[in-house]
Design a protein around this motif. Structure first.
Motif, PDB file in Angstrom:
ATOM      1  N   ALA A  21       0.826  -1.211   0.000  1.00 58.33           N
ATOM      2  CA  ALA A  21       0.000   0.000   0.000  1.00 58.33           C
ATOM      3  C   ALA A  21       0.859   1.259   0.000  1.00 58.33           C
ATOM      4  CB  ALA A  21      -0.922  -0.006   1.201  1.00 58.33           C
ATOM      5  N   LEU A  22       2.069   1.178   0.528  1.00 59.43           N
ATOM      6  CA  LEU A  22       2.962   2.333   0.580  1.00 59.43           C
ATOM      7  C   LEU A  22       3.690   2.566  -0.729  1.00 59.43           C
ATOM      8  CD1 LEU A  22       4.617   1.881   4.094  1.00 59.43           C
ATOM      9  CD2 LEU A  22       3.014   3.678   3.407  1.00 59.43           C
ATOM     10  N   ILE A  23       3.833   1.561  -1.559  1.00 62.25           N
ATOM     11  CA  ILE A  23       4.635   1.673  -2.785  1.00 62.25           C
ATOM     12  C   ILE A  23       4.116   2.750  -3.736  1.00 62.25           C
ATOM     13  CG2 ILE A  23       5.320   0.440  -4.883  1.00 62.25           C
ATOM     14  CD1 ILE A  23       5.679  -2.053  -3.174  1.00 62.25           C
ATOM     15  N   PRO A  24       2.799   2.843  -4.053  1.00 69.27           N
ATOM     16  CA  PRO A  24       2.337   3.894  -4.966  1.00 69.27           C
ATOM     17  C   PRO A  24       2.639   5.295  -4.461  1.00 69.27           C
ATOM     18  CG  PRO A  24       0.669   2.207  -4.695  1.00 69.27           C
ATOM     19  CD  PRO A  24       1.714   1.935  -3.666  1.00 69.27           C
ATOM     20  N   SER A  25       2.500   5.518  -3.162  1.00 69.06           N
ATOM     21  CA  SER A  25       2.752   6.853  -2.632  1.00 69.06           C
ATOM     22  C   SER A  25       4.225   7.213  -2.736  1.00 69.06           C
ATOM     23  CB  SER A  25       2.281   6.948  -1.180  1.00 69.06           C
ATOM     24  OG  SER A  25       3.016   6.042  -0.370  1.00 69.06           O
ATOM     25  N   LEU A  26       5.113   6.211  -2.578  1.00 70.82           N
ATOM     26  CA  LEU A  26       6.534   6.481  -2.714  1.00 70.82           C
ATOM     27  C   LEU A  26       6.895   6.792  -4.153  1.00 70.82           C
ATOM     28  CD1 LEU A  26       7.985   3.666  -0.415  1.00 70.82           C
ATOM     29  CD2 LEU A  26       7.870   6.121   0.085  1.00 70.82           C
ATOM     30  N   GLY A  27       6.235   6.120  -5.106  1.00 72.18           N
ATOM     31  CA  GLY A  27       6.527   6.354  -6.516  1.00 72.18           C
ATOM     32  C   GLY A  27       6.035   7.694  -7.013  1.00 72.18           C
ATOM     33  N   SER A  28       4.954   8.210  -6.399  1.00 75.74           N
ATOM     34  CA  SER A  28       4.382   9.479  -6.851  1.00 75.74           C
ATOM     35  C   SER A  28       5.100  10.689  -6.269  1.00 75.74           C
ATOM     36  CB  SER A  28       2.894   9.545  -6.476  1.00 75.74           C
ATOM     37  OG  SER A  28       2.760   9.491  -5.064  1.00 75.74           O
ATOM     38  N   ALA A  29       5.977  10.454  -5.304  1.00 80.34           N
ATOM     39  CA  ALA A  29       6.675  11.573  -4.667  1.00 80.34           C
ATOM     40  C   ALA A  29       7.861  12.002  -5.529  1.00 80.34           C
ATOM     41  CB  ALA A  29       7.133  11.168  -3.271  1.00 80.34           C
ATOM     42  N   GLN A  30       7.579  12.534  -6.733  1.00 79.39           N
ATOM     43  CA  GLN A  30       8.616  12.974  -7.663  1.00 79.39           C
ATOM     44  C   GLN A  30       8.994  14.423  -7.391  1.00 79.39           C
ATOM     45  OE1 GLN A  30       7.002  12.316 -11.519  1.00 79.39           O
ATOM     46  NE2 GLN A  30       6.974  10.091 -11.330  1.00 79.39           N
ATOM     47  N   VAL A  31      10.233  14.766  -7.710  1.00 78.22           N
ATOM     48  CA  VAL A  31      10.719  16.125  -7.517  1.00 78.22           C
ATOM     49  C   VAL A  31      10.242  17.005  -8.666  1.00 78.22           C
ATOM     50  CG1 VAL A  31      12.767  17.572  -7.283  1.00 78.22           C
ATOM     51  CG2 VAL A  31      12.738  15.272  -6.288  1.00 78.22           C
ATOM     52  N   ARG A  32       9.563  18.089  -8.374  1.00 72.04           N
ATOM     53  CA  ARG A  32       9.063  18.992  -9.411  1.00 72.04           C
ATOM     54  C   ARG A  32      10.184  19.902  -9.906  1.00 72.04           C
ATOM     55  NH1 ARG A  32       3.095  21.027  -7.328  1.00 72.04           N
ATOM     56  NH2 ARG A  32       2.145  18.954  -7.227  1.00 72.04           N
ATOM     57  N   PRO A  33      10.182  20.216 -11.215  1.00 71.33           N
ATOM     58  CA  PRO A  33      11.250  21.071 -11.760  1.00 71.33           C
ATOM     59  C   PRO A  33      11.148  22.490 -11.206  1.00 71.33           C
ATOM     60  CG  PRO A  33       9.535  20.715 -13.396  1.00 71.33           C
ATOM     61  CD  PRO A  33       9.228  19.796 -12.248  1.00 71.33           C
ATOM     62  N   THR A  34      12.292  23.130 -11.097  1.00 74.76           N
ATOM     63  CA  THR A  34      12.346  24.503 -10.597  1.00 74.76           C
ATOM     64  C   THR A  34      11.817  25.469 -11.654  1.00 74.76           C
ATOM     65  OG1 THR A  34      14.289  23.946  -9.284  1.00 74.76           O
ATOM     66  CG2 THR A  34      13.873  26.293  -9.689  1.00 74.76           C
ATOM     67  N   VAL A  35      10.986  26.420 -11.242  1.00 74.57           N
ATOM     68  CA  VAL A  35      10.473  27.455 -12.153  1.00 74.57           C
ATOM     69  C   VAL A  35      11.583  28.483 -12.382  1.00 74.57           C
ATOM     70  CG1 VAL A  35       8.748  29.235 -12.505  1.00 74.57           C
ATOM     71  CG2 VAL A  35       8.119  27.115 -11.353  1.00 74.57           C
ATOM     72  N   ARG A  36      11.975  28.632 -13.635  1.00 78.25           N
ATOM     73  CA  ARG A  36      13.047  29.558 -13.986  1.00 78.25           C
ATOM     74  C   ARG A  36      12.484  30.887 -14.462  1.00 78.25           C
ATOM     75  NH1 ARG A  36      17.580  26.600 -13.857  1.00 78.25           N
ATOM     76  NH2 ARG A  36      17.384  24.330 -14.042  1.00 78.25           N
ATOM     77  N   PRO A  37      13.326  31.934 -14.514  1.00 79.44           N
ATOM     78  CA  PRO A  37      12.840  33.250 -14.970  1.00 79.44           C
ATOM     79  C   PRO A  37      12.161  33.210 -16.335  1.00 79.44           C
ATOM     80  CG  PRO A  37      14.991  33.472 -13.951  1.00 79.44           C
ATOM     81  CD  PRO A  37      14.716  32.001 -14.017  1.00 79.44           C
ATOM     82  N   ALA A  38      12.682  32.401 -17.261  1.00 81.82           N
ATOM     83  CA  ALA A  38      12.064  32.314 -18.590  1.00 81.82           C
ATOM     84  C   ALA A  38      10.656  31.748 -18.506  1.00 81.82           C
ATOM     85  CB  ALA A  38      12.929  31.458 -19.507  1.00 81.82           C
ATOM     86  N   ASP A  39      10.441  30.804 -17.572  1.00 82.18           N
ATOM     87  CA  ASP A  39       9.099  30.234 -17.388  1.00 82.18           C
ATOM     88  C   ASP A  39       8.174  31.242 -16.727  1.00 82.18           C
ATOM     89  OD1 ASP A  39      10.021  27.758 -18.379  1.00 82.18           O
ATOM     90  OD2 ASP A  39      10.829  27.258 -16.401  1.00 82.18           O
ATOM     91  N   TYR A  40       8.707  31.943 -15.749  1.00 74.54           N
ATOM     92  CA  TYR A  40       7.891  32.940 -15.054  1.00 74.54           C
ATOM     93  C   TYR A  40       7.449  34.046 -16.013  1.00 74.54           C
ATOM     94  CZ  TYR A  40       6.594  36.571 -11.705  1.00 74.54           C
ATOM     95  OH  TYR A  40       5.916  37.551 -11.017  1.00 74.54           O
TER      96      TYR A  40
END
Length: 222
Positions: A21-40
């Motif tokens: 039951a813990l495995i899906p939650s561990l897999g979904s905890a991905q690191v989100r990319p940093t928002v850069r000035p060009a994206d902002y």
């Protein structure tokens, strides 16, 4: 035994189910990319909107952080939207057949002109809402539709240190133009295609107010 008790032989099975039951939650905890000035810089906000008199067209501004703004013109009947880069100040004719708008410069070009201490001049664009055909006239500082919606008056930028400038009147249906020189101010009649404009010349001998009837092509001095 008590109905809620857990037998020893079932404990390993329960422990395995808990781990799965813990495995899906561990897999979904991905690191989100940093928002850069060009994206902002691409983030948008909705600016003011202008509705056509017949309610079938809406013109609105989309502002971006990087100033790559645009004017969007949407039609309810066709469910379509046209975009004009750096467009602003939209104005519809009274019969909702045409729209005109100012067109600015890209931010980089505007900054370069400012740095070089050179003038920044806008253009004017106008579009036939039925056909989608459009035209752009450069170096225009003021524009106004006639009361009947058949003509567009456009005043160019004056020379540096001067007040008067050329005034262009375009027949929107036929595409023809007429130009008046040395104009400082102009105004259309509320309902008819009568254009009054003030003329200012060197020395003042030719100063006055003239009245142009765009339907007949006649001009008289008041």
């Amino acid at each position: 035994s008590h109905p809620l008790s857990v037998r020893p032989m079932h404990r390993p099975l329960i422990r395995s189910i808990a781990i799965l039951a813990l495995i899906p939650s561990l897999g979904s905890a991905q690191v989100r990319p940093t928002v850069r000035p060009a994206d902002y810089g691409k983030w948008e906000s909705l600016g003011p909107g202008t509705l056509a008199p017949n309610g079938h067209w809406l013109a609105y501004i989309v502002n971006r952080v990087d100033e790559e703004n645009e004017l969007r013109v949407g039609g309810a009947a066709r469910d379509s939207t046209a975009a004009v880069r750096y467009g602003s100040a939209p104005a519809f004719t009274g019969d909702s057949k045409w729209i005109a708008y100012a067109i600015g410069l890209p931010p980089a070009e505007r900054d370069r002109l400012t740095k070089d201490k050179k003038p920044i001049h806008n253009s004017v664009g106008f579009r036939n809402l039925a056909t989608g055909a459009s035209e752009v006239v450069k170096d225009v500082t003021q524009f106004r539709f006639s009361g009947d919606g058949r003509f567009l008056a456009m005043r160019r930028y004056p020379a540096e240190g001067k007040r008067p400038a050329d005034l262009i009147v375009q027949d929107l249906e036929h595409g023809t133009k007429i130009t008046f020189g040395n104009v400082t101010e102009f105004a259309w009649s509320d309902a008819r295609a009568l254009l009054a404009f003030a003329v200012e010349t060197e020395g003042g001998s030719g100063n006055g107010v003239q009245l142009y009837d765009a339907n007949t092509g006649t001009t008289r001095v008041l």
